[in-house]
Design a protein around this motif. Sequence first.
Motif, PDB file in Angstrom:
ATOM      1  N   MET A  78       0.839  -1.208   0.000  1.00 45.61           N
ATOM      2  CA  MET A  78       0.000   0.000   0.000  1.00 45.61           C
ATOM      3  C   MET A  78       0.873   1.257   0.000  1.00 45.61           C
ATOM      4  O   MET A  78       0.568   2.233  -0.678  1.00 45.61           O
ATOM      5  N   ARG A  79       1.954   1.226   0.772  1.00 48.48           N
ATOM      6  CA  ARG A  79       2.869   2.379   0.775  1.00 48.48           C
ATOM      7  C   ARG A  79       3.447   2.592  -0.615  1.00 48.48           C
ATOM      8  O   ARG A  79       3.592   3.727  -1.077  1.00 48.48           O
ATOM      9  N   GLY A  80       3.742   1.486  -1.294  1.00 46.55           N
ATOM     10  CA  GLY A  80       4.258   1.580  -2.659  1.00 46.55           C
ATOM     11  C   GLY A  80       3.264   2.278  -3.580  1.00 46.55           C
ATOM     12  O   GLY A  80       3.640   3.111  -4.407  1.00 46.55           O
ATOM     13  N   SER A 128     -10.078  14.673   1.629  1.00 45.57           N
ATOM     14  CA  SER A 128     -10.461  13.316   1.240  1.00 45.57           C
ATOM     15  C   SER A 128      -9.715  12.270   2.076  1.00 45.57           C
ATOM     16  O   SER A 128     -10.310  11.320   2.589  1.00 45.57           O
ATOM     17  N   VAL A 129      -8.400  12.436   2.214  1.00 48.38           N
ATOM     18  CA  VAL A 129      -7.604  11.470   2.980  1.00 48.38           C
ATOM     19  C   VAL A 129      -8.056  11.448   4.437  1.00 48.38           C
ATOM     20  O   VAL A 129      -8.303  10.381   5.018  1.00 48.38           O
ATOM     21  N   ALA A 130      -8.212  12.650   5.020  1.00 47.16           N
ATOM     22  CA  ALA A 130      -8.598  12.716   6.432  1.00 47.16           C
ATOM     23  C   ALA A 130      -9.968  12.072   6.640  1.00 47.16           C
ATOM     24  O   ALA A 130     -10.166  11.266   7.557  1.00 47.16           O
ATOM     25  N   ALA A 131     -10.922  12.403   5.765  1.00 47.56           N
ATOM     26  CA  ALA A 131     -12.280  11.885   5.933  1.00 47.56           C
ATOM     27  C   ALA A 131     -12.311  10.369   5.718  1.00 47.56           C
ATOM     28  O   ALA A 131     -12.978   9.641   6.457  1.00 47.56           O
ATOM     29  N   THR A 132     -11.567   9.888   4.728  1.00 50.13           N
ATOM     30  CA  THR A 132     -11.570   8.448   4.457  1.00 50.13           C
ATOM     31  C   THR A 132     -10.990   7.680   5.647  1.00 50.13           C
ATOM     32  O   THR A 132     -11.556   6.671   6.080  1.00 50.13           O
ATOM     33  N   GLY A 179     -16.680  -4.412  13.001  1.00 52.67           N
ATOM     34  CA  GLY A 179     -15.767  -5.428  13.514  1.00 52.67           C
ATOM     35  C   GLY A 179     -15.102  -6.229  12.412  1.00 52.67           C
ATOM     36  O   GLY A 179     -14.705  -7.375  12.608  1.00 52.67           O
ATOM     37  N   ASN A 180     -14.952  -5.632  11.214  1.00 49.84           N
ATOM     38  CA  ASN A 180     -14.271  -6.328  10.124  1.00 49.84           C
ATOM     39  C   ASN A 180     -12.783  -6.436  10.415  1.00 49.84           C
ATOM     40  O   ASN A 180     -12.233  -5.640  11.165  1.00 49.84           O
ATOM     41  N   LYS A 181     -12.138  -7.423   9.781  1.00 53.62           N
ATOM     42  CA  LYS A 181     -10.694  -7.549   9.903  1.00 53.62           C
ATOM     43  C   LYS A 181     -10.014  -6.414   9.146  1.00 53.62           C
ATOM     44  O   LYS A 181     -10.592  -5.856   8.215  1.00 53.62           O
ATOM     45  N   GLY A 182      -8.817  -6.083   9.519  1.00 53.02           N
ATOM     46  CA  GLY A 182      -8.095  -4.995   8.865  1.00 53.02           C
ATOM     47  C   GLY A 182      -7.901  -3.852   9.838  1.00 53.02           C
ATOM     48  O   GLY A 182      -8.447  -3.871  10.944  1.00 53.02           O
ATOM     49  N   SER A 183      -7.092  -2.876   9.429  1.00 60.06           N
ATOM     50  CA  SER A 183      -6.862  -1.740  10.314  1.00 60.06           C
ATOM     51  C   SER A 183      -6.457  -0.531   9.493  1.00 60.06           C
ATOM     52  O   SER A 183      -6.156  -0.650   8.311  1.00 60.06           O
ATOM     53  N   ILE A 184      -6.468   0.619  10.142  1.00 59.80           N
ATOM     54  CA  ILE A 184      -6.015   1.844   9.482  1.00 59.80           C
ATOM     55  C   ILE A 184      -4.575   1.642   8.994  1.00 59.80           C
ATOM     56  O   ILE A 184      -4.177   2.142   7.952  1.00 59.80           O
ATOM     57  N   ALA A 185      -3.806   0.878   9.775  1.00 56.64           N
ATOM     58  CA  ALA A 185      -2.372   0.735   9.502  1.00 56.64           C
ATOM     59  C   ALA A 185      -2.087  -0.055   8.227  1.00 56.64           C
ATOM     60  O   ALA A 185      -0.969  -0.026   7.725  1.00 56.64           O
ATOM     61  N   ASP A 186      -3.085  -0.782   7.704  1.00 59.61           N
ATOM     62  CA  ASP A 186      -2.784  -1.555   6.494  1.00 59.61           C
ATOM     63  C   ASP A 186      -2.632  -0.655   5.267  1.00 59.61           C
ATOM     64  O   ASP A 186      -2.185  -1.106   4.212  1.00 59.61           O
ATOM     65  N   GLY A 187      -3.027   0.609   5.394  1.00 58.98           N
ATOM     66  CA  GLY A 187      -2.771   1.569   4.322  1.00 58.98           C
ATOM     67  C   GLY A 187      -3.801   1.574   3.210  1.00 58.98           C
ATOM     68  O   GLY A 187      -3.744   2.407   2.314  1.00 58.98           O
ATOM     69  N   SER A 188      -4.762   0.636   3.255  1.00 62.30           N
ATOM     70  CA  SER A 188      -5.709   0.552   2.145  1.00 62.30           C
ATOM     71  C   SER A 188      -6.637   1.765   2.126  1.00 62.30           C
ATOM     72  O   SER A 188      -7.008   2.255   1.056  1.00 62.30           O
ATOM     73  N   ALA A 189      -7.012   2.259   3.304  1.00 61.54           N
ATOM     74  CA  ALA A 189      -7.903   3.424   3.353  1.00 61.54           C
ATOM     75  C   ALA A 189      -7.182   4.673   2.855  1.00 61.54           C
ATOM     76  O   ALA A 189      -7.780   5.532   2.200  1.00 61.54           O
ATOM     77  N   LEU A 190      -5.903   4.751   3.135  1.00 55.75           N
ATOM     78  CA  LEU A 190      -5.113   5.886   2.649  1.00 55.75           C
ATOM     79  C   LEU A 190      -5.135   5.926   1.125  1.00 55.75           C
ATOM     80  O   LEU A 190      -5.348   6.977   0.508  1.00 55.75           O
ATOM     81  N   VAL A 191      -4.931   4.743   0.515  1.00 54.05           N
ATOM     82  CA  VAL A 191      -4.952   4.658  -0.947  1.00 54.05           C
ATOM     83  C   VAL A 191      -6.326   5.069  -1.475  1.00 54.05           C
ATOM     84  O   VAL A 191      -6.433   5.849  -2.433  1.00 54.05           O
TER      85      VAL A 191
END
Lengths: 344, 451
Positions: A41-43, A70-74, A86-98
């Motif tokens: 995701m960082r890539g 957009s980034v902040a709201a997402t 309660g879904n799996k995943g986290s902010i840290a996985d970077g997918s929401a940032l993308v």
Amino acid sequence: MQEERLKQKQSPNDKSGVLTAPLKFSASPHILAPEDVPKIMRGVVWALLPAGFASIYFFGFSALSVILISVAATLFFEYIFLRIFGNKGSIADGSALVTGILLAYNLPPGSPWWLVVVGAFIAVLLGKQVYGGLGYNIFNPALVARVFLLIAWPVQMTTWILPRPPFPKGAEAVTGATPLGVLKTEFFTKGTIGAAKAIHLSDLFYGKVGGSLGEVSALALLIGGGYLLYRKIISWHIPVAYVGTVFLMTGIFWLVNPDKYINPVFHILAGGLMLGALFMATDMVTSPVTSKGKLIFGVGCGIITVVIRLFGSYPEGVSYSILVMNAFTPLIDRYTKPKTFGAK
Amino acid sequence: MALIFKRRTFRGGVHPEEMKELAKDSPIEVLPPPRRVVLPLSQHLGAPSEPKVKVGDEVKVGDEIAGAKGFVSVPLHASISGKVVAIDKFPHPCGRRMPAIVIEGDGSDELPWGKKEKQKIDELTPEEIRKRVLAAGMVGLGGAAFPSHVKLSPPKEKPIDTIIINGAECEPYLTSDYRLMLEHPKEIVEGMLIIKKALSAEQAFIGVEENKVDAAELLAEECEKAGVDAKVVVLKVKYPQGGEKQLIKAILGREVPPPPGLPLDVGVVVHNVGTTYAIAQAVKYGKPLIERVVTVSGKAVREPKNLLVRLGTPFSELIDYCGGFSAPPVKVVMGGPMMGLPQFDLSTPVVKGTSGLLLLTEDEVTLAEEGVCIRCGRCIDVCPMNLLPTEIAAYCRNGMWDEAEALDVLACIECGSCAYNCPARIPLVHYFKTAKAEINARRKAQAKAKS
């Protein structure tokens, strides 16, 4: 005493081969490739930066503010809905940032802040979390939001600021049509493409045209796309099949009637094709998994885009084409199952 | 020239850091026989051996202490001289306690077969070779431990035209095959001839990865010296190049059909170089399989080495001999890092399938929690069997065994390429092992119900 025992625990006895710390126990393989999901995701974020800089260069503060909101709201909505569902995943996985960056790139520069926030809400909720979160969504979240906003607020979504110098002396931003918009209007009103022919291909390439903020500079997108290919985050199959199909189809129409249809290079550089082909259609979650499937997916996107652009009433077809093909992904996956090694 | 450089290979695979430099320059050292050995009755695929001794019996090195039980089974031999002190359940590398024969050594360590007259290979019939291989308790030493005599006894309707000696050693860290090829090329070529004769094969190949070109050259030289028509093929460094199906594909271009398909279905038999070496000794001198070369490596061991170890020696003695720990190991693995078995008890003994003992530090192993599949397809790109790991795993997670079977999970060779490459750190191989066990158990139950 306590301290001594602790010390022993930290450094296993190196002579007797007696273990003092418990060993980890898990199935093979015991070594893993260095690339994990956050790194990927960082890539993608790195690859998206050139297009962001280009948009800020051409549209100034109005582009930067859309990206930041957009980034902040997402990220905010992702955090909230992860907790609620309660879904799996986290902010840290970077997918929401993308998703946040891609959503911004799909909006007109100068979009009102509330439009961006609603988009982020839709992208995270309807595009992703209702399906179960990262990995389970069928449609590209940013595109779900774009199409939703386009239907709900067509005026705000099609008010295009024209590019201007980075530090303008005047006050108001000038609005106008996108190259594809010009093309469509000319075609409908005059039956020819007169004015669109006057648009310089070099302006299209560098991004000195109106449009969604992340899609205008083909050059910046190609730099980012090249980086994605170099890092092997995406493969060549979808972009090449997609762009190639658009080039071929529009090329045939152009050869048949160059007064009615504009040349294929214009089609490749204009609108959201580069952004779509390199960053949206290649979204791993919503595109097929095999190379063959990716080729089919890319060709499908290309055909739908061309059909909408040439025969639809809406100037741009990239968003719709990708969403439609997203729906076909499970089907494509099913019919492109590779032949097992040794099977006849 | 018998040396061929072949860049052609199989589709898929990965290239993990090789880590061979840790132990590759350490010549094979003989680990002194331990005071006590624990010899599990199950050190091979197939039915466990049946004890022939009882507690209190005196045994000599090489005595058969347990016999083969059925065709896919081999006998077991005493690896030291002494007294049988226990026949009970003891830690086994598989992670459970399993029946084993324990011998307490008496210090004498006479090796009888060195003095025996050397058997001339030319005078042996294929049948005699098979008998000697079985009597020696020989199994594949690459790690899978499949009884060797079975591989030398193909059914009549499936003639073997080619044998391949597997010197690929594609697992990172492991260097025991490499050292054997460097130090005993002559015996390996002898073993190859024995295998070729037993199978009446027309052609022979030795496959070696390009990171071991020196070994390949030595073997090619040895073949030439012996006047043997065999070709040494230098292969691309790629995991799992040493998987027999991948090796056959890379060398001959033939594809072994999915299970129950076997290499012999395409006229090929593959033996590992370690096995080939041991077969030469068994056939020439009648030496049973009582010792093997083990690579002790990893960043947590002070001096990585290649050791010739008596079967039944506890892991802790190998580690001691290598200078003990240099850093806290977080994982101990028997075998290579891609397919090896994790260990938690250092009193566990070396068995016939122990190709390596790895002591891995925290920065060598990646300990990560299972994440969510992002459908990146990287597992599919690297699967050497052309399977869909991500989809099969999704079915396994939900216990949908029929669906997993329909996607050919049984063809999975458990090489671990998919899980190695998975950015979401999904333990794919773990799912497939479970699925294969479930499907096979169900098949067995169905067969039983029918009969």
